[in-house]
Design a protein around this motif. Structure first.
Motif, mmCIF file in Angstrom:
data_model
loop_
_atom_site.group_PDB
_atom_site.id
_atom_site.type_symbol
_atom_site.label_atom_id
_atom_site.label_comp_id
_atom_site.label_asym_id
_atom_site.label_seq_id
_atom_site.Cartn_x
_atom_site.Cartn_y
_atom_site.Cartn_z
ATOM 1 N N TYR A 3 1.176 -10.638 0.950
ATOM 2 C CA TYR A 3 0.085 -9.664 1.017
ATOM 3 C C TYR A 3 -0.250 -9.063 -0.354
ATOM 4 C CZ TYR A 3 0.466 -10.154 6.008
ATOM 5 O OH TYR A 3 0.469 -10.677 7.273
ATOM 6 N N ARG A 4 0.123 -9.771 -1.409
ATOM 7 C CA ARG A 4 -0.134 -9.281 -2.767
ATOM 8 C C ARG A 4 -1.617 -8.965 -2.976
ATOM 9 N NH1 ARG A 4 2.411 -10.201 -7.891
ATOM 10 N NH2 ARG A 4 3.777 -11.661 -6.845
ATOM 11 N N THR A 5 -2.502 -9.847 -2.558
ATOM 12 C CA THR A 5 -3.941 -9.622 -2.783
ATOM 13 C C THR A 5 -4.429 -8.384 -2.041
ATOM 14 O OG1 THR A 5 -4.517 -11.154 -0.999
ATOM 15 C CG2 THR A 5 -4.463 -12.054 -3.231
ATOM 16 N N VAL A 6 -3.921 -8.148 -0.851
ATOM 17 C CA VAL A 6 -4.304 -6.960 -0.082
ATOM 18 C C VAL A 6 -3.857 -5.702 -0.826
ATOM 19 C CG1 VAL A 6 -3.993 -5.710 2.086
ATOM 20 C CG2 VAL A 6 -4.223 -8.211 2.104
ATOM 21 N N PHE A 7 -2.610 -5.709 -1.314
ATOM 22 C CA PHE A 7 -2.106 -4.558 -2.058
ATOM 23 C C PHE A 7 -2.883 -4.370 -3.359
ATOM 24 C CE2 PHE A 7 1.554 -5.194 0.725
ATOM 25 C CZ PHE A 7 1.839 -3.889 1.081
ATOM 26 N N ASP A 8 -3.179 -5.480 -4.054
ATOM 27 C CA ASP A 8 -3.941 -5.391 -5.294
ATOM 28 C C ASP A 8 -5.320 -4.781 -5.050
ATOM 29 O OD1 ASP A 8 -1.839 -6.489 -6.674
ATOM 30 O OD2 ASP A 8 -2.733 -8.483 -6.878
ATOM 31 N N GLU A 9 -5.977 -5.205 -3.982
ATOM 32 C CA GLU A 9 -7.295 -4.663 -3.661
ATOM 33 C C GLU A 9 -7.215 -3.176 -3.322
ATOM 34 O OE1 GLU A 9 -8.830 -7.078 -0.500
ATOM 35 O OE2 GLU A 9 -9.005 -8.849 -1.781
ATOM 36 N N GLU A 10 -6.182 -2.798 -2.599
ATOM 37 C CA GLU A 10 -6.052 -1.414 -2.155
ATOM 38 C C GLU A 10 -5.571 -0.481 -3.261
ATOM 39 O OE1 GLU A 10 -6.265 1.824 0.443
ATOM 40 O OE2 GLU A 10 -7.006 -0.227 0.752
ATOM 41 N N PHE A 11 -4.591 -0.948 -4.035
ATOM 42 C CA PHE A 11 -3.934 -0.064 -4.998
ATOM 43 C C PHE A 11 -4.139 -0.466 -6.452
ATOM 44 C CE2 PHE A 11 -1.404 -0.009 -1.053
ATOM 45 C CZ PHE A 11 -1.571 1.319 -0.714
ATOM 46 N N GLY A 12 -4.808 -1.563 -6.696
ATOM 47 C CA GLY A 12 -4.983 -2.053 -8.062
ATOM 48 C C GLY A 12 -3.826 -2.942 -8.461
ATOM 49 N N LYS A 13 -4.077 -3.824 -9.409
ATOM 50 C CA LYS A 13 -3.031 -4.746 -9.874
ATOM 51 C C LYS A 13 -2.035 -3.988 -10.727
ATOM 52 C CE LYS A 13 -5.810 -8.859 -9.600
ATOM 53 N NZ LYS A 13 -6.394 -10.003 -10.266
ATOM 54 N N GLU A 14 -0.824 -4.550 -10.815
ATOM 55 C CA GLU A 14 0.239 -3.921 -11.607
ATOM 56 C C GLU A 14 -0.232 -3.757 -13.056
ATOM 57 O OE1 GLU A 14 4.760 -4.936 -12.932
ATOM 58 O OE2 GLU A 14 4.097 -5.589 -10.959
ATOM 59 N N GLY A 15 -0.013 -2.576 -13.606
ATOM 60 C CA GLY A 15 -0.388 -2.295 -14.980
ATOM 61 C C GLY A 15 -1.840 -1.898 -15.147
ATOM 62 N N GLU A 16 -2.626 -2.001 -14.103
ATOM 63 C CA GLU A 16 -4.039 -1.642 -14.133
ATOM 64 C C GLU A 16 -4.206 -0.175 -13.776
ATOM 65 O OE1 GLU A 16 -6.896 -3.381 -11.263
ATOM 66 O OE2 GLU A 16 -6.894 -5.062 -12.643
ATOM 67 N N ALA A 17 -5.052 0.495 -14.468
ATOM 68 C CA ALA A 17 -5.315 1.898 -14.126
ATOM 69 C C ALA A 17 -6.067 1.959 -12.812
ATOM 70 C CB ALA A 17 -6.120 2.563 -15.236
ATOM 71 N N ARG A 18 -5.689 2.905 -11.952
ATOM 72 C CA ARG A 18 -6.377 3.076 -10.668
ATOM 73 C C ARG A 18 -7.599 3.962 -10.882
ATOM 74 N NH1 ARG A 18 -1.756 4.695 -6.582
ATOM 75 N NH2 ARG A 18 -3.528 5.138 -5.274
ATOM 76 N N PRO A 19 -8.703 3.639 -10.212
ATOM 77 C CA PRO A 19 -9.918 4.451 -10.345
ATOM 78 C C PRO A 19 -9.776 5.851 -9.791
ATOM 79 C CG PRO A 19 -10.298 2.625 -8.788
ATOM 80 C CD PRO A 19 -8.887 2.551 -9.293
#
Length: 75
Positions: free
Chosen positions: A59-75
């Motif tokens: 579910y990595r893509t789901v988490f990335d979409e919801e919370f942003g990718k690792e190391g990426e600033a969240r909006p």
């Protein structure tokens, strides 16, 4: 660590195997059983961690979409 007495009933064949295995390892039957339980508990914990890692990977893509990718600033 405090010890607690635990009474367990097993058939005579199982009891004999436990005695033999403990003797082969140079330990008491109590210690042998205690180590078996600890080992089993450790394997269960290891299995849980593996399952959680598999879940996260699935579910990595789901988490990335919801919370942003690792190391990426969240909006």
């Amino acid at each position: 660590m405090a010890k607690t007495q635990l009474n367990v009933r097993v058939d005579e064949a199982t009891a004999e195997v436990a005695r033999e295995r403990a003797l082969q390892r140079g330990m008491s039957v109590n210690r042998y059983i205690e180590e078996l339980v600890r080992k089993d508990a450790g394997e269960v914990g290891h299995t849980f961690v593996e399952a959680a890692a598999d879940f996260m990977e699935q579910y990595r893509t789901v988490f990335d979409e919801e919370f942003g990718k690792e190391g990426e600033a969240r909006p």
